[in-house]
Each structure stands twice: as structure tokens, then as C-alpha cells.
Design a protein around this motif. Structure first.
Motif, PDB file in Angstrom:
ATOM      1  N   ARG A  70       0.634  -1.057   0.353  1.00 23.92           N
ATOM      2  CA  ARG A  70      -0.009  -0.296   0.269  1.00 23.92           C
ATOM      3  C   ARG A  70       0.835   0.871  -0.083  1.00 23.92           C
ATOM      4  NH1 ARG A  70      -2.049  -3.290   3.964  1.00 23.92           N
ATOM      5  NH2 ARG A  70      -1.125  -2.428   5.227  1.00 23.92           N
ATOM      6  N   GLY A  71       2.029   0.835  -0.148  1.00 23.35           N
ATOM      7  CA  GLY A  71       2.913   2.114   0.071  1.00 23.35           C
ATOM      8  C   GLY A  71       3.269   3.093   1.304  1.00 23.35           C
ATOM      9  N   GLN A  72       3.194   2.146   2.553  1.00 26.63           N
ATOM     10  CA  GLN A  72       3.504   2.830   3.991  1.00 26.63           C
ATOM     11  C   GLN A  72       5.174   1.744   4.170  1.00 26.63           C
ATOM     12  OE1 GLN A  72      -0.401   1.315   5.293  1.00 26.63           O
ATOM     13  NE2 GLN A  72      -1.529   2.846   5.175  1.00 26.63           N
ATOM     14  N   ALA A  73       5.535   2.366   4.494  1.00 26.66           N
ATOM     15  CA  ALA A  73       6.459   2.779   5.254  1.00 26.66           C
ATOM     16  C   ALA A  73       6.761   1.033   6.007  1.00 26.66           C
ATOM     17  CB  ALA A  73       7.930   3.768   5.978  1.00 26.66           C
ATOM     18  N   ILE A  74       7.759   0.463   6.070  1.00 27.24           N
ATOM     19  CA  ILE A  74       7.466  -0.673   7.063  1.00 27.24           C
ATOM     20  C   ILE A  74       8.988  -0.297   8.510  1.00 27.24           C
ATOM     21  CG2 ILE A  74       8.300  -2.780   7.067  1.00 27.24           C
ATOM     22  CD1 ILE A  74       7.031  -3.269   4.475  1.00 27.24           C
ATOM     23  N   ALA A  75       8.757  -0.966   9.546  1.00 27.25           N
ATOM     24  CA  ALA A  75       9.967  -1.124   9.999  1.00 27.25           C
ATOM     25  C   ALA A  75      10.228  -2.206  10.262  1.00 27.25           C
ATOM     26  CB  ALA A  75       9.126  -0.413  11.586  1.00 27.25           C
ATOM     27  N   GLY A  76      11.898  -1.430  10.664  1.00 26.91           N
ATOM     28  CA  GLY A  76      12.799  -2.755  10.736  1.00 26.91           C
ATOM     29  C   GLY A  76      12.624  -3.604  12.198  1.00 26.91           C
ATOM     30  N   PRO A  77      14.073  -3.645  12.703  1.00 25.97           N
ATOM     31  CA  PRO A  77      13.644  -4.813  14.018  1.00 25.97           C
ATOM     32  C   PRO A  77      13.530  -3.230  14.725  1.00 25.97           C
ATOM     33  CG  PRO A  77      15.099  -5.541  12.417  1.00 25.97           C
ATOM     34  CD  PRO A  77      14.727  -3.565  11.461  1.00 25.97           C
ATOM     35  N   ASP A  78      14.348  -2.255  14.792  1.00 22.45           N
ATOM     36  CA  ASP A  78      14.555  -1.759  15.777  1.00 22.45           C
ATOM     37  C   ASP A  78      12.728  -0.300  16.396  1.00 22.45           C
ATOM     38  OD1 ASP A  78      14.545  -0.119  13.403  1.00 22.45           O
ATOM     39  OD2 ASP A  78      16.464   0.850  13.739  1.00 22.45           O
ATOM     40  N   GLY A  79      12.137  -0.755  15.013  1.00 15.94           N
ATOM     41  CA  GLY A  79      11.039   0.343  14.667  1.00 15.94           C
ATOM     42  C   GLY A  79      11.101   1.076  14.627  1.00 15.94           C
ATOM     43  N   LEU A 108      22.444   8.573   5.260  1.00 11.24           N
ATOM     44  CA  LEU A 108      22.305   9.114   6.612  1.00 11.24           C
ATOM     45  C   LEU A 108      23.007   9.472   6.848  1.00 11.24           C
ATOM     46  CD1 LEU A 108      18.558   7.228   8.048  1.00 11.24           C
ATOM     47  CD2 LEU A 108      18.889   9.794   7.044  1.00 11.24           C
ATOM     48  N   SER A 109      23.847  10.714   7.789  1.00 12.52           N
ATOM     49  CA  SER A 109      24.762  11.251   8.222  1.00 12.52           C
ATOM     50  C   SER A 109      24.728  10.772   9.971  1.00 12.52           C
ATOM     51  CB  SER A 109      24.688  12.867   8.102  1.00 12.52           C
ATOM     52  OG  SER A 109      24.033  13.606   9.008  1.00 12.52           O
ATOM     53  N   PRO A 110      25.813  10.180   9.958  1.00 15.25           N
ATOM     54  CA  PRO A 110      25.580   9.790  11.590  1.00 15.25           C
ATOM     55  C   PRO A 110      25.222  10.304  12.960  1.00 15.25           C
ATOM     56  CG  PRO A 110      28.002   9.950  10.961  1.00 15.25           C
ATOM     57  CD  PRO A 110      27.240  10.991   9.582  1.00 15.25           C
ATOM     58  N   ASP A 111      24.118  11.846  12.567  1.00 19.21           N
ATOM     59  CA  ASP A 111      24.182  12.218  13.238  1.00 19.21           C
ATOM     60  C   ASP A 111      21.856  12.165  12.904  1.00 19.21           C
ATOM     61  OD1 ASP A 111      24.511  13.694  11.917  1.00 19.21           O
ATOM     62  OD2 ASP A 111      24.731  15.735  13.407  1.00 19.21           O
ATOM     63  N   GLU A 112      22.029  11.673  12.142  1.00 15.50           N
ATOM     64  CA  GLU A 112      20.675  11.438  11.392  1.00 15.50           C
ATOM     65  C   GLU A 112      20.280   9.944  11.646  1.00 15.50           C
ATOM     66  OE1 GLU A 112      20.667  15.057   8.042  1.00 15.50           O
ATOM     67  OE2 GLU A 112      21.496  12.741   7.694  1.00 15.50           O
ATOM     68  N   GLU A 113      18.497  10.327  12.052  1.00 18.03           N
ATOM     69  CA  GLU A 113      18.178   8.588  11.580  1.00 18.03           C
ATOM     70  C   GLU A 113      16.080   8.614  11.674  1.00 18.03           C
ATOM     71  OE1 GLU A 113      16.538   8.004  16.385  1.00 18.03           O
ATOM     72  OE2 GLU A 113      18.409   6.729  15.517  1.00 18.03           O
ATOM     73  N   LEU A 114      15.763   8.149  10.519  1.00 10.91           N
ATOM     74  CA  LEU A 114      14.418   8.307  10.319  1.00 10.91           C
ATOM     75  C   LEU A 114      13.520   7.836  11.387  1.00 10.91           C
ATOM     76  CD1 LEU A 114      14.478   6.116   6.637  1.00 10.91           C
ATOM     77  CD2 LEU A 114      14.864   8.621   7.771  1.00 10.91           C
ATOM     78  N   CYS A 115      12.712   8.540  11.659  1.00 12.09           N
ATOM     79  CA  CYS A 115      11.732   8.500  12.561  1.00 12.09           C
ATOM     80  C   CYS A 115       9.988   8.337  11.557  1.00 12.09           C
ATOM     81  CB  CYS A 115      11.705   8.971  13.462  1.00 12.09           C
ATOM     82  SG  CYS A 115      11.204  10.809  13.324  1.00 12.09           S
ATOM     83  N   PHE A 116       8.812   8.234  12.883  1.00 12.48           N
ATOM     84  CA  PHE A 116       7.941   7.898  12.144  1.00 12.48           C
ATOM     85  C   PHE A 116       7.278   8.846  12.928  1.00 12.48           C
ATOM     86  CE2 PHE A 116       8.053   3.207  11.304  1.00 12.48           C
ATOM     87  CZ  PHE A 116       7.463   2.909   9.965  1.00 12.48           C
TER      88      PHE A 116
END
Length: 166
Positions: free
Chosen positions: A70-79, A120-128
Motif C-alpha cells: 500500500r506504499g506505507q513505510a515498514i518498520a525494521g527490527p529497531d522500530g 543518512l549522516s551519523p547524527d540523523e535517523e529516520l523516525c515515524f
């Protein structure tokens, strides 16, 4: 170092290519007529012009958001939203597949091909965020923002209020 000095910001800051919202947007930006929408392929709102010159049949993009049907982002093991490699035939990578606006063409409601992203740079991460929207988190500034206003912030706000007579 994070791209922007904000606690969170749009994933668009990571996009490797321009995203064209409509066929008209593509036409105006490139001066070219977009190819007709092909319902046999997923909608694709970006193109990699260099892909057509590749000597390989498949183009590899190191970072792309993993999505469900459906095009929705999937969470990895780290959420957190998960990234993975995106492989596309060079012909598909080099062109857009934008459905016509204001119509219900078969295939137009399918999940779109994810946009390749820069690393991503070391001080960036993706989040919901609320509603499952994916954003980029500046880890350092996000932690500071959780503390709320500092004493210096309050003094500055009071000075501004006095200046404005409020």
C-alpha cells in the motif's frame, strides 16, 4: 553532520532526484512531454536521467525506503523506518510514470516506486511521526528539543513581550 538545524525535517531533504507531482509539473520543469502512464508499472514520480546511459541493465540505488503493497513505510527490527537497496531496470529508472490528474486510471492507485535517498549522516535517523509519516530526526537537536524552553529562552521571550507591550 545533519543537513538542517532542526530537530526533525522532511524526508524530501534526502531525495536524490526531483519529485514531479503531476504530468504538468514534469512538463514545466523539463520542457519535455511526459511518457504516457503505463498501468502495468507502478506509478513513479521521479527519474534518473543518467540511468539511460548506464552500461548495465539494472541500476542500483543504495538507499530507499522499504514500503508495503500500500506504499506505507515498514518498520525494521529497531522500530524505525527501514531502508534497503532499490534495483530498477535502467529503462524504468530513467523515466517517470505519472498517472494523469483527475482520472481514475487503472494502476494509478498502486504503491509508487520509492525515491532513492542519500545516505543518512551519523547524527540523523529516520523516525515515524503522527499518521505513519516518515521524517528525518536530527538526533542531537531532537534530544535538546525534548527539554522544552530553557531559562535563556524564557528571558528572551519576556524581552520580546515587553518590546511588543504584550
Amino acid at each position: 553532520m545533519a543537513r538542517l538545524p532542526f530537530p526533525t525535517y522532511s524526508m524530501e531533504k534526502l531525495f536524490l532526484f526531483r519529485r514531479y507531482q503531476t504530468q504538468e509539473d514534469y512538463r514545466q520543469a523539463t520542457g519535455q512531454e511526459p511518457p504516457p502512464f503505463n498501468p502495468n508499472h507502478a506509478p513513479k514520480y521521479w527519474c534518473d536521467p543518467a540511468a539511460k546511459d548506464s552500461t548495465r541493465r539494472t541500476v542500483v540505488y543504495d538507499h530507499a525506503l522499504v514500503t508495503n503493497s500500500r506504499g506505507q513505510a515498514i518498520a525494521g527490527p529497531d522500530g524505525k523506518p527501514m531502508l534497503d537497496v532499490l534495483l530498477l531496470p535502467k529503462e524504468l529508472a530513467a523515466t517517470v510514470n505519472i498517472p494523469p490528474q483527475g482520472t481514475t486510471v487503472p494502476g494509478a492507485d498502486a504503491a509508487e516506486v520509492p525515491m532513492p535517498l542519500s545516505a543518512l549522516s551519523p547524527d540523523e535517523e529516520l523516525c515515524f511521526q503522527f499518521g505513519g509519516v516518515v521524517a528525518v530526526k536530527n538526533v542531537n537537536l531532537f534530544e535538546l528539543a525534548k527539554e522544552g524552553f530553557t531559562g535563556a529562552d524564557r528571558i528572551l521571550l519576556q524581552a520580546i513581550a515587553r518590546k511588543l507591550s504584550v
